[in-house]
Motif scaffolding. Structure first.
Motif, PDB file in Angstrom:
ATOM      1  N   GLY A 106     -11.365   8.966 -14.289  1.00 54.96           N
ATOM      2  CA  GLY A 106     -10.844  10.200 -13.690  1.00 54.96           C
ATOM      3  C   GLY A 106     -11.608  10.577 -12.440  1.00 54.96           C
ATOM      4  O   GLY A 106     -11.014  10.940 -11.422  1.00 54.96           O
ATOM      5  N   VAL A 107     -12.942  10.462 -12.504  1.00 58.98           N
ATOM      6  CA  VAL A 107     -13.765  10.800 -11.349  1.00 58.98           C
ATOM      7  C   VAL A 107     -13.419   9.896 -10.174  1.00 58.98           C
ATOM      8  O   VAL A 107     -13.224  10.351  -9.044  1.00 58.98           O
ATOM      9  N   TYR A 108     -13.297   8.595 -10.474  1.00 65.73           N
ATOM     10  CA  TYR A 108     -12.934   7.634  -9.429  1.00 65.73           C
ATOM     11  C   TYR A 108     -11.616   8.001  -8.774  1.00 65.73           C
ATOM     12  O   TYR A 108     -11.483   8.041  -7.566  1.00 65.73           O
ATOM     13  N   ARG A 109     -10.638   8.254  -9.625  1.00 65.28           N
ATOM     14  CA  ARG A 109      -9.301   8.578  -9.107  1.00 65.28           C
ATOM     15  C   ARG A 109      -9.331   9.832  -8.246  1.00 65.28           C
ATOM     16  O   ARG A 109      -8.699   9.877  -7.189  1.00 65.28           O
ATOM     17  N   ALA A 110     -10.072  10.842  -8.709  1.00 65.15           N
ATOM     18  CA  ALA A 110     -10.145  12.100  -7.962  1.00 65.15           C
ATOM     19  C   ALA A 110     -10.724  11.870  -6.579  1.00 65.15           C
ATOM     20  O   ALA A 110     -10.154  12.287  -5.569  1.00 65.15           O
ATOM     21  N   LEU A 111     -11.846  11.140  -6.539  1.00 67.22           N
ATOM     22  CA  LEU A 111     -12.497  10.861  -5.255  1.00 67.22           C
ATOM     23  C   LEU A 111     -11.581  10.036  -4.358  1.00 67.22           C
ATOM     24  O   LEU A 111     -11.424  10.307  -3.167  1.00 67.22           O
ATOM     25  N   PHE A 112     -10.973   9.035  -4.969  1.00 64.55           N
ATOM     26  CA  PHE A 112     -10.107   8.105  -4.248  1.00 64.55           C
ATOM     27  C   PHE A 112      -8.968   8.851  -3.561  1.00 64.55           C
ATOM     28  O   PHE A 112      -8.702   8.697  -2.373  1.00 64.55           O
ATOM     29  N   LEU A 113      -8.320   9.731  -4.342  1.00 65.09           N
ATOM     30  CA  LEU A 113      -7.170  10.451  -3.798  1.00 65.09           C
ATOM     31  C   LEU A 113      -7.579  11.449  -2.727  1.00 65.09           C
ATOM     32  O   LEU A 113      -6.911  11.588  -1.707  1.00 65.09           O
ATOM     33  N   ALA A 114      -8.716  12.125  -2.972  1.00 62.17           N
ATOM     34  CA  ALA A 114      -9.178  13.107  -1.990  1.00 62.17           C
ATOM     35  C   ALA A 114      -9.411  12.420  -0.654  1.00 62.17           C
ATOM     36  O   ALA A 114      -8.937  12.874   0.395  1.00 62.17           O
ATOM     37  N   LEU A 115     -10.119  11.289  -0.719  1.00 63.87           N
ATOM     38  CA  LEU A 115     -10.426  10.551   0.499  1.00 63.87           C
ATOM     39  C   LEU A 115      -9.137  10.091   1.184  1.00 63.87           C
ATOM     40  O   LEU A 115      -8.993  10.161   2.399  1.00 63.87           O
ATOM     41  N   ARG A 116      -8.193   9.634   0.377  1.00 63.45           N
ATOM     42  CA  ARG A 116      -6.943   9.123   0.934  1.00 63.45           C
ATOM     43  C   ARG A 116      -6.170  10.222   1.657  1.00 63.45           C
ATOM     44  O   ARG A 116      -5.659  10.016   2.754  1.00 63.45           O
ATOM     45  N   ILE A 117      -6.114  11.406   1.058  1.00 63.24           N
ATOM     46  CA  ILE A 117      -5.396  12.514   1.712  1.00 63.24           C
ATOM     47  C   ILE A 117      -6.084  12.901   3.013  1.00 63.24           C
ATOM     48  O   ILE A 117      -5.442  13.110   4.043  1.00 63.24           O
ATOM     49  N   ILE A 118      -7.430  12.949   2.961  1.00 64.76           N
ATOM     50  CA  ILE A 118      -8.165  13.334   4.168  1.00 64.76           C
ATOM     51  C   ILE A 118      -7.900  12.333   5.287  1.00 64.76           C
ATOM     52  O   ILE A 118      -7.608  12.712   6.427  1.00 64.76           O
ATOM     53  N   ILE A 119      -7.947  11.034   4.944  1.00 63.81           N
ATOM     54  CA  ILE A 119      -7.685  10.012   5.962  1.00 63.81           C
ATOM     55  C   ILE A 119      -6.266  10.167   6.499  1.00 63.81           C
ATOM     56  O   ILE A 119      -6.019  10.110   7.701  1.00 63.81           O
ATOM     57  N   LEU A 120      -5.336  10.422   5.593  1.00 63.17           N
ATOM     58  CA  LEU A 120      -3.935  10.558   5.986  1.00 63.17           C
ATOM     59  C   LEU A 120      -3.753  11.683   6.996  1.00 63.17           C
ATOM     60  O   LEU A 120      -3.095  11.521   8.035  1.00 63.17           O
ATOM     61  N   ILE A 121      -4.361  12.832   6.721  1.00 60.02           N
ATOM     62  CA  ILE A 121      -4.222  13.980   7.617  1.00 60.02           C
ATOM     63  C   ILE A 121      -4.871  13.690   8.966  1.00 60.02           C
ATOM     64  O   ILE A 121      -4.292  13.929  10.026  1.00 60.02           O
ATOM     65  N   ILE A 122      -6.075  13.109   8.910  1.00 61.72           N
ATOM     66  CA  ILE A 122      -6.773  12.882  10.178  1.00 61.72           C
ATOM     67  C   ILE A 122      -6.039  11.859  11.026  1.00 61.72           C
ATOM     68  O   ILE A 122      -5.862  12.046  12.224  1.00 61.72           O
ATOM     69  N   ILE A 123      -5.564  10.798  10.386  1.00 62.77           N
ATOM     70  CA  ILE A 123      -4.907   9.758  11.182  1.00 62.77           C
ATOM     71  C   ILE A 123      -3.603  10.289  11.793  1.00 62.77           C
ATOM     72  O   ILE A 123      -3.242   9.937  12.904  1.00 62.77           O
ATOM     73  N   SER A 124      -2.936  11.200  11.073  1.00 64.95           N
ATOM     74  CA  SER A 124      -1.725  11.786  11.644  1.00 64.95           C
ATOM     75  C   SER A 124      -2.075  12.692  12.813  1.00 64.95           C
ATOM     76  O   SER A 124      -1.335  12.760  13.787  1.00 64.95           O
TER      77      SER A 124
END
Lengths: 274, 290
Positions: A106-124
């Motif tokens: 669960g911890v892994y998934r939480a971190l993974f998704l948070a990072l992914r959303i942040i990257i997504l927003i910044i790259i956009s």
């Protein structure tokens, strides 16, 4: 508060990314997002993060401005992470009380998704920071132009024009909202305190005038456009024609290398998180 | 007369401590007496609107004090919203803030926020409307069905109904026709006379200023350039022209007459006073048609 909205703002730094053709940037952004969602483990995601940081450095737009965007979406990041933290049931159990169990998975998934959303927003936001709204819509119009073969030529132009206008009016409406908020505050409106219900109610005196002024602006703009003989896309020619250059090819190659990197890292390390 | 507003050494810097820092106000000090109408004039970007934003606490001074009714408004930052009932601020184009279904409800918004309700609220609205001659039958119309001038007056009445001791108006007559301008001016005078309130008006219109203001506060590049009675300010047309402002047109006409060698007084700032002077002169000379 409202001044924090930097999304959709163009920031001139004259970097190599600014000079790319908007169509290239649009296609590469889509490619990037697709591959960002294909990342399967921390290694490929870390690779994506490094790639993103490189792009940020090349864009010469201050990191602070990118981070402001995160501030605006922190709620979504925290919310998705929390859900994943609580519902991840794989791996070792870390804490368990009442009905809640938190596992390493669960911890892994939480971190993974948070990072992914942040990257997504910044790259956009790289796209909007480095491309003027006009270029952006020109790019979209040009990319969608094949639709004219199925009789949707006019629709493509209309959509592009609507987008240009919408982007153009974001700062205007932010200004307007601030003015109206100040005016209602001067009439004793309390926008900060009170229960949730009161806060929602307090929005009415702001939203109604804002809506009315938007409609008024729309009428004025439509009239001004008609006065200058605007009649849709038919027979309209561009002052600035879009042209691909060698730099676009270079960007495409870099991006393809990135995609390849993601695939390689995905297969090299089998640890799958999602 | 007693002092109601005192501004001491007010300085405001936008974006302080960043490379974008811009000082909009520099060491402004002045005081306003109860019941006065003070006009604020100056060029675009001279700091008029920034100054006005400080008076009811929408902007916080970088340094300096604003004392309303003997109390520094930033003594208790948490109660800053209280100051907004003491100092009523009418923004530019206030008609764009109207939102209720009826004029009555819209005027009620401010007093309601002050905690008024029932008969007290109803009395307050009717009393204010009567004082500033807003007709009863307007009250039940939608604010969006009114004419531009009426909308403006209703929006101003919405702030007046909070009975602020100091009423501050930013460009209250901008974009109105002459009849609309006059009715707004009259409304402001009526408010001052009925409630013995103090009024501060930001305007570009020198003619209206000459009509209504007791004193003029001239701003230039964030600094206080002149602060004196309207008469004394307009007598120094040269000094106003130095910063790109001017005296009312009728005063300029009178100046031209004086330059032609005819002896005319230098305190004629409104068309009315000019007409009065000329008729009195011509009557002495045996009348115009003699």
């Amino acid at each position: 508060m409202l001044k924090d909205i930097t999304f959709g703002q163009y920031i001139e730094t004259n970097s190599p990314i600014h000079k790319l053709d908007p169509r290239t940037k649009l296609i590469l952004l889509i490619l990037n997002i697709v591959f960002l969602f294909l990342t399967k483990n921390m290694y490929s995601l870390a690779f994506a993060a490094v790639f993103l940081i490189t792009i940020i450095l090349i864009s010469k737009v201050p990191l602070k401005i990118y981070l402001k965007n995160i501030k605006a979406i922190w709620f979504i990041v925290v919310f998705t992470s929390l859900i994943n933290l609580l519902y991840g049931k794989t791996g070792k159990t870390l804490i368990s009380f009442w009905k809640i169990t938190i596992t390493t998975g669960g911890v892994y998934r939480a971190l993974f998704l948070a990072l992914r959303i942040i990257i997504l927003i910044i790259i956009s936001s790289v796209l909007t920071y480095t491309t003027t709204p006009n270029d952006l819509t020109d790019g979209i119009e040009s990319l969608l132009s094949p639709l004219r073969y199925i009789g949707l030529g006019a629709a493509v132009h209309t959509i592009a024009m609507m987008m240009t206008i919408a982007l153009r009016f974001i700062p205007t409406l932010v200004d307007e909202t601030e003015k109206i908020m100040n005016a209602q505050k001067a009439r004793g409106a309390d926008l900060e305190n009170g229960k949730f219900r009161d806060k929602i109610k307090a929005l009415v005196p702001i939203l109604v005038p804002l809506l009315i002024s938007s409609i008024r602006r729309a009428y004025d703009l439509a009239e001004a456009m008609e006065c200058r003989c605007y009649n849709g896309g038919v027979g309209r020619v561009k002052m600035k024609r879009l042209k691909y250059g060698l730099n676009d090819l270079a960007a495409l190659i870099v991006c393809l290398l990135f995609c390849a990197g993601i695939i390689i890292l995905n297969t090299l390390f089998k640890q799958v998180i999602i | 007369m007693s002092t109601i507003l005192q501004v001491k050494d007010l300085t405001h810097t936008y974006n302080a401590d960043t490379p974008l820092a811009k000082t909009a106000l520099k060491n402004i000090s002045f005081s306003v007496e109860k019941g006065e109408i003070v006009g604020i004039i100056g060029h675009t970007g001279s700091g008029k609107t920034t100054l006005v934003g400080h008076l009811n606490g929408l902007l916080k001074p970088t340094s300096g004090e604003i004392i309303v009714d003997g109390k520094n408004i930033w003594d208790e930052p948490k109660k800053i919203s209280k100051i907004r009932s003491l100092v009523g601020l009418v923004f530019q184009y206030p008609e764009y803030q109207l939102f209720e279904e009826t004029v009555y409800k819209d005027i009620a918004f401010g007093p309601k926020n002050l905690g008024l309700s029932g008969d007290e609220l109803d009395n307050r609205i009717r009393e204010t409307c009567k004082a500033v001659s807003i007709k009863e039958d307007l009250l039940y119309k939608s604010p969006f069905d009114l004419s531009g001038g009426e909308k403006r007056r209703v929006a101003i009445a919405g702030v007046m109904a909070m009975l602020p001791k100091i009423l501050v108006l930013d460009e209250p007559v901008a974009g109105l026709d002459p009849a609309g301008r006059n009715s707004v001016i009259k409304m402001i005078e009526d408010y001052r006379d009925t409630y013995n309130a103090t009024v501060m008006i930001v305007s570009h219109n020198m003619e209206n200023m000459a009509q209504i203001a007791d004193k003029l506060l001239v701003m230039n590049k964030g600094e206080l350039y002149m602060y004196d009675t309207t008469e004394n300010v307009f007598k120094r047309g040269e000094k106003l022209r130095e910063i790109g402002l001017n005296v009312p047109i009728v005063t300029r006409v009178i100046d031209v007459i004086r330059q032609k060698g005819i002896d005319v007084p230098d305190n004629i700032f409104t068309v009315e006073s000019a007409v009065e002077y000329i008729t009195s002169k011509s009557q002495k000379a045996g009348g115009l048609d003699a």
